[in-house]
Design an enzyme around this catalytic site. Structure first.
Site: not given
Ligand code: ZN
Length: 237
Positions: A23, A35, A120, A131, A151, A190
């Site tokens: 981050a 966070r 991520h 679909c 759809c 970290s």
């Protein structure tokens, strides 16, 4: 030798550098680490971000998930900073083989990096849960409530939510990149957070460089520690 000269020397001696970032790489592009700013959300949302960004919350409270997601996770005006740009340059010069990132903002790709392993996922890819069709991120940002496919299916961002497993093939590619690297630069995260710790166990190379704004508990594992913001550090190279 000062820290920047040491880093310059490590980089010039290698053409198998891998960068692992978290981050902290995006904060200098104006994307806050959700966070670390927990308190701010308490006034606007009934649940902490870790709860809202979980798969069970997505399934049970989908509209509220997207209210948070549009507001806090999409940053259409964010641009790559000096770290993203320098890493793309190092790849172009044949010195850096891969970027592995925990971020979902796509800024490495925007800066020109080609080999990016997004552990991520990315806010720039979305699919219909019914679909399987692909959808643009604008489709989510410009809709209200639950974004729908033609759809009728719900559109889900290709972002790994809490409670969801990481993509096996992305993890394998990241592990292989680390296994083949001789220099590992870790920035804005970290070494001992999941999944970094497991991936780093594949490293067989000589130098680990740790660049982070604040002190980390695992600095003794590193060849070089630079306690500064990553963008600022990379801009001085
Ligand atoms: Zn669909």
């Amino acid at each position: 030798m000062d820290e920047i000269s040491k880093l310059r020397s490590i980089i010039s001696g290698s053409d198998d550098i891998v960068f692992f970032g978290g981050a902290g790489v995006s904060t200098e592009s104006g994307i806050p680490d959700f966070r670390s700013t927990d308190g701010l959300y308490n006034q606007q949302y009934a649940y902490p971000p870790e709860t809202i960004l979980s798969r069970s919350f997505f399934d049970s409270d989908t509209a509220e998930f997207f209210r948070f997601y549009r507001d806090k996770m999409l940053h259409p005006d964010a641009r790559p900073n000096a770290a993203h740009i320098k890493l793309a340059e190092l790849e172009m010069q044949g010195k850096l083989t891969a970027v592995i990132t925990q971020n979902i903002d796509g800024l490495h790709t925007m800066a020109g990096s080609r080999c990016v392993h997004e552990l991520h996922g990315s806010v720039h890819r979305n699919h219909c849960m019914k679909c399987g069709g692909s959808h643009s991120t604008e489709r989510i940002s410009e809709s209200e409530g639950i974004p729908r496919c033609v759809c009728g299916g719900t559109i889900k961002p290709d972002v790994v939510l809490y409670e969801e497993p990481l993509d096996r093939s992305v993890m394998d590619d990241a592990a292989e990149a680390i296994r083949n690297a001789d220099v590992l630069i870790v920035g804005g995260t970290s070494l001992n957070v999941f999944p970094a710790a497991g991936l780093l166990s594949h490293f067989r190379g000589g130098s680990i460089v740790l660049i982070n704004r604040s002190r980390l508990p695992d600095e003794d594992k590193a060849t070089l520690v630079i306690r500064s913001p990553i963008g600022e550090t990379m801009s001085r190279l």
